[in-house]
Design an enzyme around this catalytic site. Structure first.
Site, PDB file in Angstrom:
ATOM      1  N   ASN A 127       8.436 -71.880  25.248  1.00 49.30           N
ATOM      2  CA  ASN A 127       8.518 -72.966  24.897  1.00 49.30           C
ATOM      3  C   ASN A 127       8.760 -73.974  26.158  1.00 49.30           C
ATOM      4  OD1 ASN A 127       9.469 -72.168  22.607  1.00 49.30           O
ATOM      5  ND2 ASN A 127      11.859 -72.990  22.993  1.00 49.30           N
ATOM      6  N   GLY A 168      19.406 -71.479  21.711  1.00 51.20           N
ATOM      7  CA  GLY A 168      19.097 -71.546  20.409  1.00 51.20           C
ATOM      8  C   GLY A 168      19.950 -70.930  19.835  1.00 51.20           C
ATOM      9  N   GLU A 191      22.557 -68.725  20.155  1.00 51.09           N
ATOM     10  CA  GLU A 191      24.335 -69.214  20.731  1.00 51.09           C
ATOM     11  C   GLU A 191      24.232 -70.099  19.873  1.00 51.09           C
ATOM     12  OE1 GLU A 191      21.728 -68.175  22.961  1.00 51.09           O
ATOM     13  OE2 GLU A 191      22.492 -66.879  24.612  1.00 51.09           O
ATOM     14  N   ASP A 224      14.854 -79.506  29.150  1.00 48.10           N
ATOM     15  CA  ASP A 224      14.796 -79.674  27.255  1.00 48.10           C
ATOM     16  C   ASP A 224      16.085 -81.427  27.624  1.00 48.10           C
ATOM     17  OD1 ASP A 224      13.563 -78.737  25.330  1.00 48.10           O
ATOM     18  OD2 ASP A 224      15.181 -77.127  26.042  1.00 48.10           O
ATOM     19  N   LYS A 265      12.075 -70.439  14.665  1.00 48.71           N
ATOM     20  CA  LYS A 265      12.440 -71.948  15.116  1.00 48.71           C
ATOM     21  C   LYS A 265      11.537 -71.220  16.507  1.00 48.71           C
ATOM     22  CE  LYS A 265      14.755 -74.165  18.183  1.00 48.71           C
ATOM     23  NZ  LYS A 265      14.884 -73.869  19.690  1.00 48.71           N
ATOM     24  N   GLU A 290      15.183 -82.120  21.989  1.00 55.16           N
ATOM     25  CA  GLU A 290      16.128 -82.060  21.599  1.00 55.16           C
ATOM     26  C   GLU A 290      15.765 -82.284  19.570  1.00 55.16           C
ATOM     27  OE1 GLU A 290      18.209 -79.297  21.866  1.00 55.16           O
ATOM     28  OE2 GLU A 290      18.430 -78.942  24.111  1.00 55.16           O
ATOM     29  N   THR A 318      17.629 -73.854  30.265  1.00 59.16           N
ATOM     30  CA  THR A 318      18.211 -72.344  28.971  1.00 59.16           C
ATOM     31  C   THR A 318      17.219 -71.889  28.013  1.00 59.16           C
ATOM     32  OG1 THR A 318      20.155 -73.737  28.896  1.00 59.16           O
ATOM     33  CG2 THR A 318      19.910 -72.612  27.086  1.00 59.16           C
ATOM     34  N   THR A 319      16.047 -73.065  27.742  1.00 53.76           N
ATOM     35  CA  THR A 319      15.174 -72.844  26.434  1.00 53.76           C
ATOM     36  C   THR A 319      14.382 -71.213  26.746  1.00 53.76           C
ATOM     37  OG1 THR A 319      13.811 -73.418  24.885  1.00 53.76           O
ATOM     38  CG2 THR A 319      13.548 -74.359  26.788  1.00 53.76           C
ATOM     39  N   HIS A 325      16.171 -67.589  15.168  1.00 53.11           N
ATOM     40  CA  HIS A 325      15.493 -67.855  16.499  1.00 53.11           C
ATOM     41  C   HIS A 325      14.017 -67.511  17.028  1.00 53.11           C
ATOM     42  CE1 HIS A 325      15.694 -68.860  20.823  1.00 53.11           C
ATOM     43  NE2 HIS A 325      16.110 -70.121  20.165  1.00 53.11           N
ATOM     44  N   ASP A 336      15.578 -79.376  35.352  1.00 56.82           N
ATOM     45  CA  ASP A 336      15.870 -78.734  33.725  1.00 56.82           C
ATOM     46  C   ASP A 336      14.861 -79.282  33.258  1.00 56.82           C
ATOM     47  OD1 ASP A 336      17.136 -78.330  31.610  1.00 56.82           O
ATOM     48  OD2 ASP A 336      17.054 -80.094  31.524  1.00 56.82           O
TER      49      ASP A 336
HETATM   50  C1  XBP Z   1      18.978 -77.120  26.433  1.00 50.38           C
HETATM   51  C2  XBP Z   1      19.662 -75.817  25.311  1.00 50.38           C
HETATM   52  C3  XBP Z   1      18.606 -75.436  24.400  1.00 50.38           C
HETATM   53  C4  XBP Z   1      17.413 -75.705  23.114  1.00 50.38           C
HETATM   54  C5  XBP Z   1      16.825 -74.873  22.832  1.00 50.38           C
HETATM   55  O1  XBP Z   1      18.379 -76.533  27.559  1.00 50.38           O
HETATM   56  O2  XBP Z   1      20.727 -75.610  25.454  1.00 50.38           O
HETATM   57  O3  XBP Z   1      18.822 -74.093  23.796  1.00 50.38           O
HETATM   58  O4  XBP Z   1      18.618 -76.951  23.300  1.00 50.38           O
HETATM   59  O5  XBP Z   1      16.225 -74.171  22.968  1.00 50.38           O
HETATM   60  P1  XBP Z   1      17.584 -76.548  29.037  1.00 50.38           P
HETATM   61  P2  XBP Z   1      16.426 -72.811  22.480  1.00 50.38           P
HETATM   62  O6  XBP Z   1      18.486 -76.282  29.760  1.00 50.38           O
HETATM   63  O7  XBP Z   1      16.188 -76.847  29.242  1.00 50.38           O
HETATM   64  O8  XBP Z   1      17.749 -78.783  28.934  1.00 50.38           O
HETATM   65  O9  XBP Z   1      16.081 -72.282  21.680  1.00 50.38           O
HETATM   66  O10 XBP Z   1      14.718 -71.790  22.802  1.00 50.38           O
HETATM   67  O11 XBP Z   1      17.346 -71.784  22.854  1.00 50.38           O
HETATM   68 MG    MG Z   2      18.566 -80.136  29.427  1.00 49.99          MG
END
Ligand code: XBP
Ligand code: MG
Length: 229
Positions: free
Chosen positions: A118, A51, A53, A10, A75, A17, A113-114, A72, A8
């Site tokens: 990024n 993000g 969502e 973030d 952002k 975060e 998810t990002t 978004h 993963d």
């Molecule tokens: C974590 C998330 C992401 C980030 C923001 O992703 O939920 O939505 O908070 O990124 P990960 P975006 O699966 O890497 O832990 O604004 O690009 O969605």
């Molecule tokens: Mg994560």
């Protein structure tokens, strides 16, 4: 026998975060939206993955209409500038584990998810362009219709790698990420991040403060986990 490590992004590769939160708040100002997400609120909003969502979920909660896609996009640009010009570091043990995997002929992959932009800027800022090429599969929220905890992103990675879930070990920091990996049949090591410490990690093969933990350190811990899974 474990043949691939899937990370993963973030919270797992790096504590990003807070940078995401700052980027959201700067985008709200730039787009003329009078919102401010403090840490307590952001902790709750993280239950919604993605993000765009997250913006929509907050707008629905407070009964307000916004152009979530435009905010978004703004952002994402702000976040990428911050990653490129800042001094983000990988979490303890991450770089050494990636090097260990490379030496041990384990495939490396990303399931996040990002967005791809990024991921690319984070990996370039931390591991550099050459080691970015070590990842045989990078799948993001842009590749799927349903984000974590849905397992789609992990299933795409497994397809890319040509492997089954039981051949892989996933590394996650959150409950949503753990649910996604487990639903794809992948044993998962959890290193909780600043925002996910209170999540429910039932089903994880291991919960460690970080990947530098003595229980995990590759020479000792990875073979033990591989046998476990
Ligand atoms: C974590 C998330 C992401 C980030 C923001 O992703 O939920 O939505 O908070 O990124 P990960 P975006 O699966 O890497 O832990 O604004 O690009 O969605
Ligand atoms: Mg994560």
């Amino acid at each position: 026998m474990i043949r691939a490590l899937i990370f993963d992004v973030d919270g797992t590769l790096a504590e990003t975060e807070e940078i995401h939160r700052e980027a959201f708040n700067e985008a709200f100002v730039a787009c003329g939206v009078g919102w401010f997400w403090d840490q307590a609120l952001y902790g709750k909003l993280l239950r919604t993955t993605g993000g765009r969502e997250r913006i929509l979920a907050h707008a629905a909660t407070i009964g307000c209409e916004v152009d979530a896609a435009a905010i978004h996009t703004r952002k994402t640009n702000i976040y990428n500038d911050k990653i490129r010009t800042g001094s983000i570091a990988l979490r303890p043990g991450v770089e050494a584990l990636i090097e260990h995997a490379r030496r041990s002929d384990l495939a490396l992959a990303i399931a996040t998810t990002t967005s791809r932009a990024n991921v690319t800027s984070l990996l370039q800022a931390t591991l550099g362009r050459t080691r970015l090429g070590w990842f045989s599969s990078i799948r993001t929220g842009e590749d799927v219709a349903a984000k974590k905890p849905d397992p789609q992103v992990y299933r795409l990675v497994l397809d890319d790698l040509g492997l089954n879930g039981r051949d892989c070990l996933a590394f996650e920091d959150s409950e949503n990420g753990l649910r996604a990996a487990n639903a794809a049949g992948i044993a998962t090591v959890i290193t909780p991040s600043v925002y996910s410490a209170k999540d429910d990690f039932t089903g994880a093969v291991s919960i460690l403060p970080d990947l530098q933990s003595p229980d995990f350190w590759p020479e000792k811990g990875l073979p033990a986990l591989v046998r476990l899974s």
